[in-house]
Design an enzyme around this catalytic site. Structure first.
Site, PDB file in Angstrom:
ATOM      1  N   ALA A 432      -3.267  16.890 -18.757  1.00  0.00           N
ATOM      2  CA  ALA A 432      -3.549  17.868 -19.808  1.00  0.00           C
ATOM      3  C   ALA A 432      -4.609  18.877 -19.373  1.00  0.00           C
ATOM      4  CB  ALA A 432      -3.983  17.144 -21.077  1.00  0.00           C
ATOM      5  N   ASP A 458      -1.988  14.571  -7.881  1.00  0.00           N
ATOM      6  CA  ASP A 458      -1.788  13.703  -9.043  1.00  0.00           C
ATOM      7  C   ASP A 458      -0.657  12.760  -8.692  1.00  0.00           C
ATOM      8  OD1 ASP A 458      -0.985  12.583 -11.626  1.00  0.00           O
ATOM      9  OD2 ASP A 458      -2.257  14.136 -12.499  1.00  0.00           O
ATOM     10  N   LYS A 482       4.025  15.350 -11.434  1.00  0.00           N
ATOM     11  CA  LYS A 482       3.235  16.311 -12.193  1.00  0.00           C
ATOM     12  C   LYS A 482       2.700  17.443 -11.320  1.00  0.00           C
ATOM     13  CE  LYS A 482       1.598  13.412 -16.016  1.00  0.00           C
ATOM     14  NZ  LYS A 482       0.399  12.910 -16.713  1.00  0.00           N
ATOM     15  N   CYS A 586     -14.296 -16.858 -26.512  1.00  0.00           N
ATOM     16  CA  CYS A 586     -14.114 -17.853 -27.573  1.00  0.00           C
ATOM     17  C   CYS A 586     -13.534 -17.218 -28.828  1.00  0.00           C
ATOM     18  CB  CYS A 586     -15.440 -18.547 -27.882  1.00  0.00           C
ATOM     19  SG  CYS A 586     -16.707 -17.458 -28.563  1.00  0.00           S
TER      20      CYS A 586
END
Length: 987
Positions: A432, A458, A482, A586
């Protein structure tokens, strides 16, 4: 949006996490008019169309001229002389086929404007702004004015006499777990101490799941009074029942009604100026008058061929501002700002249009959706720091050259334009922000000269969800790299661009490609990355090679930018905070109390069963040392890993979990369901029964500990079946067994599945805290037995490789999110936690970062304003800006970057810059990957800093860029041994 109002969640995926479904549906009914298709207008139109309104009409009477090409990214040289709106409509329509786009080439009039819910004027006269502003205000049409003049921008909003804001900030409502509630006037609510509540004084809350004082569960929103970070009061509870246990308190957001003045009135009210930079209050008040003066500046239209007006023209503009101030009565005028505005007002800059265009488009979205706090009502922004630091250079005067960069030359001159074109820049990321940066690079001509060049890398490929904000991509590009598609797109915008696309991830594995020579040939680096780790790595490479770096990021309507200048500013560095948001083990295992906990548990189940175990099996089959290495990780981990390997290889009929048929996969899924949603819960309650109390006599199951209950499998229960279908198919995939979605046939198999009986064991130990889990080191006799079984030659001889599954959230056909949603919601049902729908589950489990085109455009614009300063060669740190903003609530922070830390060494001030120890030594004269720092015996310096072994430092006075401390830790009273400068020639 489609005609029937359905939202394409694949396309709007990331934006939905910013706006939500309700706001998107409201936007889908709105028609928007955007007047003026120069650089600012096209930027607003692009962002609004991507956002998903019903329709957008673009209006422009004008013809394309050279200056338009400086910032109008859908116009080309072939369009010169043609109508701007007509030339832009095809490209705008292709951005989002779900939005209808129309072009109007005639003048604006009342009849036209009355057809729209929102009207945006750009490149408009003050008379038109007043006239149409009155019309829109009278008829309840939301009215926005946006304008840029060189390095200055203006934004105005009028949303009518009464505008309702449904959600002020877009943040999820705050909630907290209740510890106790007093029966008093006022009643005091005490929250559990796992984290402080986030409620503010006067906000309203609702109660749920309260036991005992159940009256609170049925009353409406209650206004609170803040008492402390863990408590608040709620009014009189003395008549209510006694509080027993449990309960959740949740913020209830209230709508807000706002009143706006029409533009003609708002012009006279300087109190309506929203200050976005408190260091420029006087300047922005002055700009409010200066923009009005420009509209009536008689000489302004004569400056067609002159870059900067002569001094008499600047003085004339200043005189007009002074005259306006006789009415406005500002205490102080920033006359220098008026002069700079007069010099640069004819300019048309892509970065400025990107920033103001992003803000204006966000206001359109607010107007259409009722989401977020709108601007009330004026905003001014300037970036005069981009101008040369030497004031005399501002007086440069020359004529426009008839090139695509004329709008930029009008501000900075032709010499600076040539310097831009010679730049060599490295862009990391073509998502973007990367797309927006590349667009800006093409418009300003960065690297577009004979000596210039842009390299972009990219590793990702285009997906449908990218199309909503990565505007260089189209649906036909899905599946393509891209970087390649983006590079091709900007070369079509500006054929002079010289750009090379790579698909390499920037990490140590790609250092053979992006090596010392590559970095030393650069003028700078731009980071458009989506994770902190990659930013830190790139920052370290830039520090190594002393290259400036531009960095920016977004999250929803929030954005930030940072510029790193060698020897002038601090680097990106490690994260400044060390907030640990990890969920305790936990909690995940036994005590979930939020849907985030059950979703993380489901994601862990997915990774363990369908990815990690198959990977471990493949390692066992291919690596002889796998078992011994695993045993070295401790008994508990070894038992889990090796047990998973044996179960995966041993057939079901022989006691293992290796399926040989689809029926086996369904059987495994059914038995797994019984284990996790019934047996495990029964075992937990056997060890920690509902009536259990703590050593202090308080109920164990209280506060954040929800008492669970086991589930009973039901073939008619949709969620139960969804779990089995998804789990069985995924289990089949890791063994290469084909499955099915046919629930009828799966039910037939389920009716024949034998579910082993279960009896809770008293010998099982339930760990209540993470500390107990870590301290548990009981030797399990099964480990030796497993070693023997796995050592059998027959175990490997007949085994086959498995097929690990990588989680992919955006493919609705792969069963991944089907499994996560069902698994999480079933566990939530165990613990009476409200379930989450698929959209919310996908966002949390998929760790989706909310994103919207408006914020992205604004960030890229600010980054490129800092780029101007880098290319200018600014040396004053006060010229640079670090920015942080939230478009949702008009919150802006601009600050000067921090300086690098300095230390006193041997009576001289020196700069030290910290590096990670993984980097190799480098000198100004070359690079030697395997070189090691050497000590110069006798060359000891007294050090005042604390240093530790393995840390790397910058030591400029010797020419060494980095050296490592390989001795014991130092404090201010010890000796720091430095590498030998004599070793430089060897490098």
């Amino acid at each position: 949006m489609s005609e029937i109002g359905e939202i394409d969640e694949g396309f709007y995926s990331r934006q939905l996490y910013v706006l939500g479904h309700d706001a998107m549906h409201r936007m889908g009914t709105a028609s928007v008019l955007i007047a003026g298709m120069r650089g600012l207008g096209i930027e607003i139109a692009k962002n609004v169309i991507l956002s998903g309104v019903k329709s957008v009409t673009i209006q422009d009477e004008g013809q394309t001229v050279w200056t338009d090409l400086s910032s109008q990214f859908f116009l080309k040289e072939a369009h010169l002389g043609q109508n701007r709106a007509t030339c832009s409509i095809q490209q705008l329509s292709a951005l989002n086929p779900r939005v209808r786009v129309f072009a109007h080439t005639g003048p604006l009039d009342d009849t036209l404007l009355l057809q729209f819910q929102v009207v945006v004027l750009t490149d408009s006269s003050l008379d038109d702004q007043k006239r149409f502003g009155e019309l829109c205000h009278l008829h309840g049409i939301k009215f926005i004015v946006a304008d840029t003049k060189g390095l200055c921008g203006q934004l105005f909003c009028d949303f009518g006499e009464e505008f309702e804001v449904l959600d002020r900030d877009g943040e999820a409502p705050e909630s907290a777990t209740i510890q106790s509630i007093s029966k008093a006037d006022p009643g005091v609510v005490l929250c559990t101490d796992e984290q402080s509540h986030k409620f503010s004084d006067g906000c309203k809350v609702s109660f749920s799941e309260v036991q005992g004082m159940t009256e609170l569960n049925s009353i409406g929103p209650v206004e609170i009074k803040y008492r402390g970070e863990y408590s608040f009061s709620i009014g009189d509870t003395s008549a209510f029942s006694e509080y027993k246990r449990g309960g959740i308190v949740t913020e209830v957001k209230q709508p807000l009604r706002l009143h706006f003045k029409p533009l003609s009135e708002a012009l006279l009210d300087t109190k309506l100026l929203v200050m976005n930079d408190f260091g420029k209050i006087s300047r922005h008040k002055t700009l409010h008058l200066a923009f009005q003066a420009l509209h009536s500046f008689d000489c302004f239209h004569l400056l067609l061929d002159i870059i900067h007006p002569m001094q008499p023209d600047a003085d004339a503009l200043l005189d007009m501002v002074r005259e306006l101030n006789t009415v406005a009565k500002l205490k102080q005028l920033d006359e220098a700002a008026v002069q700079k505005l007069s010099y640069t007002a004819r300019g048309d800059l892509a970065p400025m249009n990107a920033f103001i265009g992003g803000l204006a488009a966000q206001e359109v979205i607010k107007a259409c959706s009722g989401k977020f706090m709108p601007l009330q009502q004026w905003l001014y922004f300037d970036a005069f720091e981009c101008l040369p630091e030497v004031e005399d250079q501002l007086a440069e005067c020359s004529r426009l050259e008839g090139t695509r960069y004329d709008g930029q030359i009008a501000v900075f001159g032709s010499a600076f334009q040539k310097k831009l074109e010679r730049q060599k820049y490295f862009l990391v990321g073509a998502g973007a922000i990367g797309c927006e940066l590349l667009k800006n690079f093409a418009l300003i001509g960065l690297g577009a000269g004979e000596e210039g060049h842009i390299t972009v890398t990219d590793m990702d490929f285009i997906e449908k969800s990218n199309l909503n904000r990565q505007f260089l991509f189209r649906s036909q590009d899905i599946g393509k790299p891209k970087s390649e598609v983006a590079a091709k797109a900007v070369q079509e915008m500006n054929p002079q661009m010289k750009i090379t696309a790579h698909q390499n991830r920037l990490d140590p594995d790609s250092e053979a490609v992006f090596d010392y020579n590559f970095f030393m040939g650069l003028d700078g680096v731009a980071a458009a990355l989506d994770n902190v780790e990659a930013r830190i790595y790139l920052d370290q490479r830039c520090i190594q090679h002393q290259k400036p770096m531009l960095e920016g990021g977004t999250q929803g309507s929030k954005g930030h930018t940072l510029v790193v200048v060698p020897h002038l500013t601090e680097s990106y560095g490690q994260p400044k905070t060390n907030a640990n948001n990890a969920i305790p083990l936990c909690t995940l295992k036994n005590f979930p109390h939020r849907i985030e906990h059950t979703l993380q548990w489901a994601r862990d189940q997915f990774e363990g069963q369908f990815k990690q175990t198959p990977e471990n099996v493949n390692l066992f089959l291919s690596d002889e040392g796998f078992v011994e290495r695993t045993l070295g990780h401790g008994d508990a981990e070894a038992l889990e890993v090796l047990g998973g390997v044996w179960n995966s290889l041993e057939d079901i009929k022989d006691g293992g979990q290796h399926p040989t048929s689809w029926e086996d996969c369904v059987s495994w899924a059914r038995c797994k369901w019984e284990t996790v949603y019934n047996n495990d819960i029964r075992q937990l309650l056997h060890c920690l029964p509902p009536e259990k109390v703590t050593a202090t006599g308080l109920p164990f199951w209280s506060g954040s500990k929800r008492c669970p209950h086991p589930l009973t499998f039901d073939l008619k229960n949709t969620t139960h079946m969804e779990y089995v279908v998804a789990a069985a198919n995924l289990y089949g995939q890791i063994y290469g067994i084909k499955g099915t979605r046919d629930c009828t046939s799966i039910r037939e198999i389920l009716e024949k599945v034998h579910v082993p009986p279960f009896t809770p064991k008293s010998s099982v130990k339930i760990h209540v805290t993470d500390k107990e889990m870590k301290e548990a080191k009981e030797r399990d006799t099964r480990l030796e037995e497993l070693k023997g079984k796995l050592a059998s030659p027959s175990m490997k001889s007949s085994a086959k490789q498995m097929y690990p599954i990588d989680f992919e959230k955006d493919d609705d056909s792969n069963f991944h999110m089907d499994y996560i949603v069902a698994a999480s919601n079933l566990r939530a049902e165990n613990y009476d936690i409200p379930a989450a729908d698929r959209h919310k589950s996908k966002g949390i489990a998929g760790r989706i970062i909310p994103a919207i085109a408006t914020t992205t455009a604004a960030v890229a614009g600010l980054m490129c304003l800092e780029l101007y300063k880098l290319v200018q060669g600014h040396q004053n740190i006060s010229s640079y800006r670090t920015s942080y903003f939230i478009l949702a609530v008009q919150h802006y922070v601009w600050c000067q970057p921090g300086r690098p830390r300095s230390f006193e060494v041997s009576n001289s001030s020196m700069l030290f810059m910290l590096y990670e120890p993984s980097f190799k030594a480098q000198t100004q004269n070359g690079y030697q990957p395997d070189s090691k720092p050497k000590q110069l015996l006798g060359s000891h310096f007294r050090s005042s800093l604390r240093a530790y072994p393995g840390e790397l430092f910058c030591y400029p006075c010797t020419g060494l860029t980095a050296f490592s401390l390989n001795t014991s830790p130092l404090d201010g009273n010890q000796i720091l041994e430095l590498p030998s400068p004599a070793s430089h020639s060897e490098h």
